[in-house]
Design a protein around this motif. Structure first.
Motif, PDB file in Angstrom:
ATOM      1  N   LYS A   1      10.664  -0.020   9.779  1.00  0.00           N
ATOM      2  CA  LYS A   1      10.822  -0.348   8.358  1.00  0.00           C
ATOM      3  C   LYS A   1       9.452  -0.390   7.676  1.00  0.00           C
ATOM      4  CE  LYS A   1      15.223  -0.696   8.854  1.00  0.00           C
ATOM      5  NZ  LYS A   1      15.997   0.485   8.555  1.00  0.00           N
ATOM      6  N   CYS A   2       9.470  -0.382   6.368  1.00  0.00           N
ATOM      7  CA  CYS A   2       8.235  -0.368   5.583  1.00  0.00           C
ATOM      8  C   CYS A   2       7.489  -1.697   5.619  1.00  0.00           C
ATOM      9  CB  CYS A   2       8.545  -0.004   4.133  1.00  0.00           C
ATOM     10  SG  CYS A   2       9.022   1.723   3.930  1.00  0.00           S
TER      11      CYS A   2
ATOM     12  N   CYS B   1      -0.008   0.003   1.713  1.00  0.00           N
ATOM     13  CA  CYS B   1      -0.053   1.090   0.737  1.00  0.00           C
ATOM     14  C   CYS B   1      -1.485   1.304   0.256  1.00  0.00           C
ATOM     15  CB  CYS B   1       0.859   0.769  -0.450  1.00  0.00           C
ATOM     16  SG  CYS B   1       2.588   0.607   0.019  1.00  0.00           S
TER      17      CYS B   1
ATOM     18  N   THR C   1       4.821   7.724   0.744  1.00  0.00           N
ATOM     19  CA  THR C   1       5.833   8.140  -0.225  1.00  0.00           C
ATOM     20  C   THR C   1       7.112   7.320  -0.088  1.00  0.00           C
ATOM     21  OG1 THR C   1       4.951  10.379  -0.188  1.00  0.00           O
ATOM     22  CG2 THR C   1       7.176  10.117  -1.049  1.00  0.00           C
ATOM     23  N   ALA C   2       7.518   7.056   1.147  1.00  0.00           N
ATOM     24  CA  ALA C   2       8.781   6.358   1.377  1.00  0.00           C
ATOM     25  C   ALA C   2       8.713   4.873   1.028  1.00  0.00           C
ATOM     26  CB  ALA C   2       9.198   6.516   2.838  1.00  0.00           C
ATOM     27  N   CYS C   3       7.563   4.252   1.236  1.00  0.00           N
ATOM     28  CA  CYS C   3       7.468   2.794   1.143  1.00  0.00           C
ATOM     29  C   CYS C   3       6.810   2.263  -0.127  1.00  0.00           C
ATOM     30  CB  CYS C   3       6.670   2.259   2.336  1.00  0.00           C
ATOM     31  SG  CYS C   3       7.371   2.691   3.948  1.00  0.00           S
TER      32      CYS C   3
ATOM     33  N   THR D   1      13.883  -0.358   4.039  1.00  0.00           N
ATOM     34  CA  THR D   1      13.550   1.056   3.853  1.00  0.00           C
ATOM     35  C   THR D   1      12.838   1.592   5.093  1.00  0.00           C
ATOM     36  OG1 THR D   1      13.306   0.671   1.479  1.00  0.00           O
ATOM     37  CG2 THR D   1      12.364   2.711   2.365  1.00  0.00           C
ATOM     38  N   ASP D   2      13.280   2.758   5.602  1.00  0.00           N
ATOM     39  CA  ASP D   2      12.645   3.400   6.759  1.00  0.00           C
ATOM     40  C   ASP D   2      11.325   4.032   6.344  1.00  0.00           C
ATOM     41  OD1 ASP D   2      14.880   2.716   8.230  1.00  0.00           O
ATOM     42  OD2 ASP D   2      15.799   4.702   8.087  1.00  0.00           O
ATOM     43  N   ARG D   3      10.329   3.955   7.247  1.00  0.00           N
ATOM     44  CA  ARG D   3       9.000   4.512   6.936  1.00  0.00           C
ATOM     45  C   ARG D   3       8.996   6.033   6.836  1.00  0.00           C
ATOM     46  NH1 ARG D   3       4.018   1.269   9.762  1.00  0.00           N
ATOM     47  NH2 ARG D   3       4.644  -0.783   9.047  1.00  0.00           N
ATOM     48  N   THR D   4       9.734   6.738   7.620  1.00  0.00           N
ATOM     49  CA  THR D   4       9.765   8.206   7.702  1.00  0.00           C
ATOM     50  C   THR D   4       8.409   8.751   8.135  1.00  0.00           C
ATOM     51  OG1 THR D   4       9.177   8.766   5.413  1.00  0.00           O
ATOM     52  CG2 THR D   4      11.504   8.295   5.847  1.00  0.00           C
TER      53      THR D   4
ATOM     54  N   ASN E   1       6.308  10.214   6.198  1.00  0.00           N
ATOM     55  CA  ASN E   1       5.330  10.013   5.134  1.00  0.00           C
ATOM     56  C   ASN E   1       5.554   8.627   4.526  1.00  0.00           C
ATOM     57  OD1 ASN E   1       3.622  10.054   2.954  1.00  0.00           O
ATOM     58  ND2 ASN E   1       4.283  12.066   2.212  1.00  0.00           N
ATOM     59  N   PRO E   2       5.028   7.581   5.214  1.00  0.00           N
ATOM     60  CA  PRO E   2       5.317   6.219   4.751  1.00  0.00           C
ATOM     61  C   PRO E   2       4.752   5.904   3.371  1.00  0.00           C
ATOM     62  CG  PRO E   2       3.712   6.202   6.532  1.00  0.00           C
ATOM     63  CD  PRO E   2       4.228   7.605   6.424  1.00  0.00           C
TER      64      PRO E   2
END
Length: 167
Positions: free
Chosen positions: A124-125, A130, A151-153, A143-146, A148-149
């Motif tokens: 998770k984020c 950031c 952008t995702a977080c 929210t999942d980090r993916t 590209n965290p």
């Protein structure tokens, strides 16, 4: 008479066959240094492999090549057949955790590769830092980090003409 002696002996004793032509039974391997047999191929050419051995040392499992390794005598079988398993190993790669079969997976020379895999549950984020004029979004804990965290977080900070707020 001298010429007939080898013929007589081979008839009387039986002709030797090559061990390499014999397929050893399950849980056995070819004996080292034995190349021929005259009667019982399995008993003469084969010996127990490690594949049927049960490791007795805690957190140890059969080596990866157990099926092809001769067990040897009982006094050395543990050292010959077993090595430390992945149980208890701490993965060092980010977002990796022990594989589900860690107890039966040998660590081998590269424990990280043998024991660890990408985490199946996305991280998770929460806790992500950031960069720039961004901050964690309100739903960071869900929210999942993916891949590209950033952008995702992260979301843009609210800015006016002089400063960017952190809230």
């Amino acid at each position: 008479m001298r010429c007939l002696l080898p013929v007589f002996l081979s008839f009387y004793l039986g002709s030797a066959e090559q061990c390499s032509a014999h397929n050893c039974d399950a849980n056995t391997v070819q004996k080292a240094g034995v190349t021929e047999y005259t009667a019982d191929a399995q008993a003469t050419c084969c010996e127990a492999s490690c594949s049927g051995y049960t490791c007795t040392t805690a957190d140890h499992t059969l080596k990866a090549d157990a099926a092809e390794t001769a067990k040897g005598d009982d006094a050395t079988a543990e050292a010959t057949c077993c090595e430390q398993s992945c149980t208890g190993y701490s993965c060092t790669t980010a977002d990796h955790s022990l594989k589900t079969d860690a107890a039966t997976t040998p660590r081998g020379a590269d424990a990280e590769a043998a024991c660890c895999a990408a985490t199946t549950t996305p991280q998770k984020c929460t806790g992500y830092e950031c960069t720039g004029n961004t901050k964690l979004g309100e739903n960071a804990d869900t929210t999942d980090r993916t891949d590209n965290p950033q952008t995702a977080c992260c979301v843009a900070k609210k800015c006016d003409e002089h400063t960017c707020a952190t809230a």
